[in-house]
Scaffold this motif. Structure first.
Motif, PDB file in Angstrom:
ATOM      1  N   PHE A 251      44.996  28.960  18.325  1.00  0.00           N
ATOM      2  CA  PHE A 251      45.190  30.107  19.204  1.00  0.00           C
ATOM      3  C   PHE A 251      45.821  31.232  18.399  1.00  0.00           C
ATOM      4  O   PHE A 251      46.930  31.103  17.878  1.00  0.00           O
ATOM      5  N   ALA A 252      45.118  32.362  18.305  1.00  0.00           N
ATOM      6  CA  ALA A 252      45.580  33.518  17.548  1.00  0.00           C
ATOM      7  C   ALA A 252      46.169  34.535  18.513  1.00  0.00           C
ATOM      8  O   ALA A 252      45.437  35.309  19.152  1.00  0.00           O
ATOM      9  N   ALA A 253      47.494  34.532  18.636  1.00  0.00           N
ATOM     10  CA  ALA A 253      48.161  35.424  19.584  1.00  0.00           C
ATOM     11  C   ALA A 253      47.894  36.887  19.279  1.00  0.00           C
ATOM     12  O   ALA A 253      47.902  37.738  20.179  1.00  0.00           O
ATOM     13  N   VAL A 254      47.611  37.196  18.011  1.00  0.00           N
ATOM     14  CA  VAL A 254      47.427  38.578  17.593  1.00  0.00           C
ATOM     15  C   VAL A 254      46.194  39.229  18.220  1.00  0.00           C
ATOM     16  O   VAL A 254      46.088  40.461  18.264  1.00  0.00           O
ATOM     17  N   ILE A 255      45.245  38.428  18.750  1.00  0.00           N
ATOM     18  CA  ILE A 255      44.049  39.013  19.380  1.00  0.00           C
ATOM     19  C   ILE A 255      43.968  38.687  20.872  1.00  0.00           C
ATOM     20  O   ILE A 255      42.950  38.955  21.523  1.00  0.00           O
ATOM     21  N   HIS A 256      45.044  38.114  21.433  1.00  0.00           N
ATOM     22  CA  HIS A 256      45.027  37.765  22.860  1.00  0.00           C
ATOM     23  C   HIS A 256      45.367  38.974  23.725  1.00  0.00           C
ATOM     24  O   HIS A 256      46.333  39.686  23.465  1.00  0.00           O
ATOM     25  N   GLN A 257      44.543  39.195  24.747  1.00  0.00           N
ATOM     26  CA  GLN A 257      44.769  40.290  25.692  1.00  0.00           C
ATOM     27  C   GLN A 257      45.951  39.942  26.599  1.00  0.00           C
ATOM     28  O   GLN A 257      45.911  38.950  27.325  1.00  0.00           O
ATOM     29  N   PRO A 258      47.017  40.727  26.562  1.00  0.00           N
ATOM     30  CA  PRO A 258      48.181  40.402  27.390  1.00  0.00           C
ATOM     31  C   PRO A 258      47.934  40.723  28.863  1.00  0.00           C
ATOM     32  O   PRO A 258      47.021  41.466  29.214  1.00  0.00           O
ATOM     33  N   GLY A 259      48.783  40.140  29.709  1.00  0.00           N
ATOM     34  CA  GLY A 259      48.732  40.488  31.127  1.00  0.00           C
ATOM     35  C   GLY A 259      48.260  39.359  32.010  1.00  0.00           C
ATOM     36  O   GLY A 259      47.696  38.359  31.561  1.00  0.00           O
ATOM     37  N   THR A 260      48.495  39.540  33.309  1.00  0.00           N
ATOM     38  CA  THR A 260      48.065  38.587  34.329  1.00  0.00           C
ATOM     39  C   THR A 260      46.586  38.789  34.629  1.00  0.00           C
ATOM     40  O   THR A 260      46.095  39.919  34.688  1.00  0.00           O
ATOM     41  N   ARG A 261      45.879  37.706  34.808  1.00  0.00           N
ATOM     42  CA  ARG A 261      44.450  37.756  35.130  1.00  0.00           C
ATOM     43  C   ARG A 261      44.251  37.259  36.572  1.00  0.00           C
ATOM     44  O   ARG A 261      44.953  36.353  37.029  1.00  0.00           O
ATOM     45  N   THR A 262      43.281  37.844  37.265  1.00  0.00           N
ATOM     46  CA  THR A 262      42.884  37.371  38.589  1.00  0.00           C
ATOM     47  C   THR A 262      41.426  36.963  38.523  1.00  0.00           C
ATOM     48  O   THR A 262      40.549  37.790  38.232  1.00  0.00           O
ATOM     49  N   ILE A 263      41.179  35.673  38.784  1.00  0.00           N
ATOM     50  CA  ILE A 263      39.833  35.111  38.651  1.00  0.00           C
ATOM     51  C   ILE A 263      39.502  34.352  39.917  1.00  0.00           C
ATOM     52  O   ILE A 263      40.234  33.436  40.313  1.00  0.00           O
ATOM     53  N   MET A 264      38.439  34.749  40.577  1.00  0.00           N
ATOM     54  CA  MET A 264      38.003  34.145  41.839  1.00  0.00           C
ATOM     55  C   MET A 264      39.158  34.090  42.840  1.00  0.00           C
ATOM     56  O   MET A 264      39.374  33.095  43.528  1.00  0.00           O
ATOM     57  N   TYR A 268      46.556  34.326  37.480  1.00  0.00           N
ATOM     58  CA  TYR A 268      46.982  33.480  36.365  1.00  0.00           C
ATOM     59  C   TYR A 268      47.954  34.302  35.515  1.00  0.00           C
ATOM     60  O   TYR A 268      47.547  35.198  34.764  1.00  0.00           O
ATOM     61  N   ALA A 269      49.222  33.993  35.667  1.00  0.00           N
ATOM     62  CA  ALA A 269      50.270  34.742  34.977  1.00  0.00           C
ATOM     63  C   ALA A 269      50.725  34.057  33.699  1.00  0.00           C
ATOM     64  O   ALA A 269      51.637  34.551  33.028  1.00  0.00           O
ATOM     65  N   GLN A 270      50.119  32.933  33.360  1.00  0.00           N
ATOM     66  CA  GLN A 270      50.524  32.208  32.149  1.00  0.00           C
ATOM     67  C   GLN A 270      50.329  33.097  30.922  1.00  0.00           C
ATOM     68  O   GLN A 270      49.479  33.987  30.902  1.00  0.00           O
ATOM     69  N   GLN A 275      46.996  30.374  29.488  1.00  0.00           N
ATOM     70  CA  GLN A 275      46.321  31.106  30.558  1.00  0.00           C
ATOM     71  C   GLN A 275      44.885  30.620  30.746  1.00  0.00           C
ATOM     72  O   GLN A 275      44.483  30.237  31.856  1.00  0.00           O
ATOM     73  N   ALA A 276      44.099  30.635  29.678  1.00  0.00           N
ATOM     74  CA  ALA A 276      42.717  30.152  29.785  1.00  0.00           C
ATOM     75  C   ALA A 276      42.691  28.665  30.087  1.00  0.00           C
ATOM     76  O   ALA A 276      41.788  28.174  30.778  1.00  0.00           O
ATOM     77  N   GLN A 277      43.693  27.923  29.585  1.00  0.00           N
ATOM     78  CA  GLN A 277      43.745  26.490  29.877  1.00  0.00           C
ATOM     79  C   GLN A 277      43.899  26.249  31.373  1.00  0.00           C
ATOM     80  O   GLN A 277      43.266  25.349  31.939  1.00  0.00           O
ATOM     81  N   ALA A 278      44.733  27.052  32.033  1.00  0.00           N
ATOM     82  CA  ALA A 278      44.913  26.901  33.477  1.00  0.00           C
ATOM     83  C   ALA A 278      43.618  27.183  34.227  1.00  0.00           C
ATOM     84  O   ALA A 278      43.293  26.502  35.219  1.00  0.00           O
ATOM     85  N   VAL A 279      42.874  28.177  33.761  1.00  0.00           N
ATOM     86  CA  VAL A 279      41.576  28.468  34.391  1.00  0.00           C
ATOM     87  C   VAL A 279      40.629  27.287  34.207  1.00  0.00           C
ATOM     88  O   VAL A 279      39.963  26.847  35.161  1.00  0.00           O
ATOM     89  N   LEU A 280      40.562  26.746  32.998  1.00  0.00           N
ATOM     90  CA  LEU A 280      39.690  25.594  32.745  1.00  0.00           C
ATOM     91  C   LEU A 280      40.065  24.412  33.616  1.00  0.00           C
ATOM     92  O   LEU A 280      39.190  23.706  34.148  1.00  0.00           O
ATOM     93  N   ASP A 281      41.357  24.164  33.770  1.00  0.00           N
ATOM     94  CA  ASP A 281      41.801  23.037  34.599  1.00  0.00           C
ATOM     95  C   ASP A 281      41.322  23.205  36.038  1.00  0.00           C
ATOM     96  O   ASP A 281      40.886  22.230  36.676  1.00  0.00           O
ATOM     97  N   ASP A 282      41.409  24.423  36.558  1.00  0.00           N
ATOM     98  CA  ASP A 282      40.943  24.670  37.925  1.00  0.00           C
ATOM     99  C   ASP A 282      39.430  24.527  38.030  1.00  0.00           C
ATOM    100  O   ASP A 282      38.906  23.975  39.012  1.00  0.00           O
ATOM    101  N   LEU A 283      38.717  25.030  37.037  1.00  0.00           N
ATOM    102  CA  LEU A 283      37.260  24.918  37.066  1.00  0.00           C
ATOM    103  C   LEU A 283      36.806  23.460  37.000  1.00  0.00           C
ATOM    104  O   LEU A 283      35.834  23.071  37.659  1.00  0.00           O
ATOM    105  N   ALA A 284      37.510  22.643  36.215  1.00  0.00           N
ATOM    106  CA  ALA A 284      37.128  21.234  36.076  1.00  0.00           C
ATOM    107  C   ALA A 284      37.254  20.473  37.384  1.00  0.00           C
ATOM    108  O   ALA A 284      36.571  19.459  37.585  1.00  0.00           O
TER     109      ALA A 284
END
Length: 464
Positions: A251-264, A268-270, A275-284
């Motif tokens: 995971f390269a923090a230097v290219i990660h878009q900061p901020g809270t995401r809202t998906i469906m 996701y405030a992680q 953050q993406a891991q939490a989305v994947l867990d919900d999708l699974a």
């Protein structure tokens, strides 16, 4: 088709010419859970992804140097006799070896039902060697991300797939940069555009989990892509800040878009990778994912016309077990829709394995394996899109495709037909299912070789 033949062909990869059908088909299928080998010797001996990333970086560096030298000399850097640039040819050799290993593993495995499932999941989470960056990694991707998780949970396989270098490169995730990330901001200040890539996010939603038209929209894709920024691989980028700790996912923090995401509709405030891991867990664990996976499994095992009742049972099992894959496989094993359903038309991959197993061939050189499947229209690890190869008869049953199978059947018969009694073999492979017309054609054959070719090209051999 009796139950033994169904177990061998619909669940497995086809009968073996030197073995009798199982006397207790269901018990035979159940025994394969313990017999399955995630990394048999032929698979374990293949080049791993860490070394392949290094080879890819070396190939890219070499190609840049050649292009610079050719530009300075005013010559053409492209080879005259090959579409693949010279520095990448060692990766093609890796692909050929891995293709042969895949064939050998399928032909020699004590668990053909589980091997079929390896191929199913590899096609569900498809990558393609059509992209040069995936050329060498296609085999390692299946061997490292699919095979070890075959008897685990869907979420575990999903995580392994989305983090694997093969998938990250194939869907351009390694190039995705958050516009407001530290690196993206610095680039913008210098007047350079470093953009977001939505390919991985879109295919996770559309193909890997929820399925098409299941409640997400373009904004959800974009937000998920932002959450995924930073998911990349080390050991390959030119910039030191993106080289990472080594040739693997990081995971390269230097290219990660900061901020809270809202998906469906969910926030996701992680921060960071979580953050993406939490989305994947919900999708699974999402009900739409359960239905999507259930439908594809039912289609693969019970026929092109999907039995709704079987889909419902698979869907409920997926949700109640949190995506436990062996539980889904056992639903299929117990399903009357599979044991009594309409036979599936074999894809070129399925038919090739069945023909090789029938004739007692235990391995196939990688070059021959790749060439044969190319001729038959289903080259190994080379679907035309991330959706993978189609699983419907109409995609494989055209007249030209059948002619090519006849040609391959003749070659196989020439190679191994002299010592094989096609009439006895037909009885082993298709007990209770051989049509009078096929039996008569084999009986009338002028030679053992011709009889075997007729059997391998018979309608019974084309279906499972």
């Amino acid at each position: 088709m009796d139950q033994a033949a169904i177990a061998l062909n619909r669940f497995g990869l086809g009968g073996l010419g030197d073995q009798d059908p199982p006397s207790e088909p269901r018990r035979w299928l159940e025994s394969q859970f313990a017999a399955y080998q995630p990394a048999p010797a032929i698979i374990a001996s293949q080049t791993g992804s860490a070394r392949l990333i290094e080879m890819l970086r070396e190939a890219r560096d070499d190609r840049r140097e050649r292009k610079d030298e050719a530009r300075a000399a005013g010559t053409d850097p492209k080879p005259k006799d090959d579409n693949l640039p010279g520095p990448y040819r060692p990766l093609r050799e890796v692909y050929i070896q891995a293709a042969g290993a895949r064939i050998t593993a399928a032909l020699t495995s004590p668990a053909p039902f589980l091997e079929r499932l390896v191929h199913f999941w590899s096609n569900h989470f498809a990558i393609s060697i059509d992209k040069v960056s995936a050329l060498g990694l296609a085999g390692a991707y299946e061997f490292e991300a699919i095979r070890p998780h075959l008897l685990g949970r869907f979420g575990d396989m999903l995580n392994a797939v989305e983090r694997h270098p093969g998938m990250l490169l194939y869907l351009d995730q390694a190039e995705s940069i958050g516009p407001e990330s530290p690196l993206g901001t610095r680039a913008a200040q210098r007047g350079k555009q470093r953009g977001l890539n939505e390919n991985l996010a879109r295919e996770i939603l559309e193909l890997h989990t929820l399925g098409v038209r299941t409640g997400y929209n373009q904004q959800d894709v974009t937000e998920f892509a932002r959450a995924l920024t930073g998911w990349t691989l080390g050991g390959i980028a030119k910039q030191p800040a993106l080289r990472g700790p080594g040739p693997k996912f990081w995971f390269a923090a230097v290219i990660h878009q900061p901020g809270t995401r809202t998906i469906m509709g969910k926030r996701y405030a992680q921060s960071g990778e979580a953050q993406a891991q939490a989305v994947l867990d919900d999708l699974a664990a999402h009900p739409s994912t359960a239905k999507h996976i259930a439908t594809k499994l039912a289609r693969h095992f019970a026929g092109d016309v999907v039995p709704i009742a079987l889909v419902t049972r698979l869907e409920k099992t997926f949700l109640s077990t949190r995506g436990d894959l062996p539980s889904l496989y056992r639903v299929l094993m117990d399903a009357p829709e599979v044991w009594g359903g309409t036979a599936k038309f074999r894809s070129p991959w399925d038919w090739t394995l069945a023909a090789l197993r029938a004739t007692g061939i235990k391995s196939l050189p990688g070059k021959s394996a790749a060439g044969t499947l190319q001729q038959l229209g289903q080259p190994i690890w080379k679907p035309s899109s991330p959706a993978g190869y189609d699983d419907l008869a109409e995609s494989w049953a055209g007249p030209d495709a059948l002619v090519r199978r006849v040609e391959v059947a003749q070659r196989l018969a020439q190679r191994s037909g002299a010592g094989i009694d096609a009439r006895k073999l037909a009885g082993r492979l298709f007990a209770g299912a051989l049509s009078p017309s096929t039996a008569a054609a084999i009986q009338r054959a002028e030679s053992g070789e011709q009889a075997l070719a007729l059997l391998l090209a018979a309608p019974e051999m084309m279906r499972r």
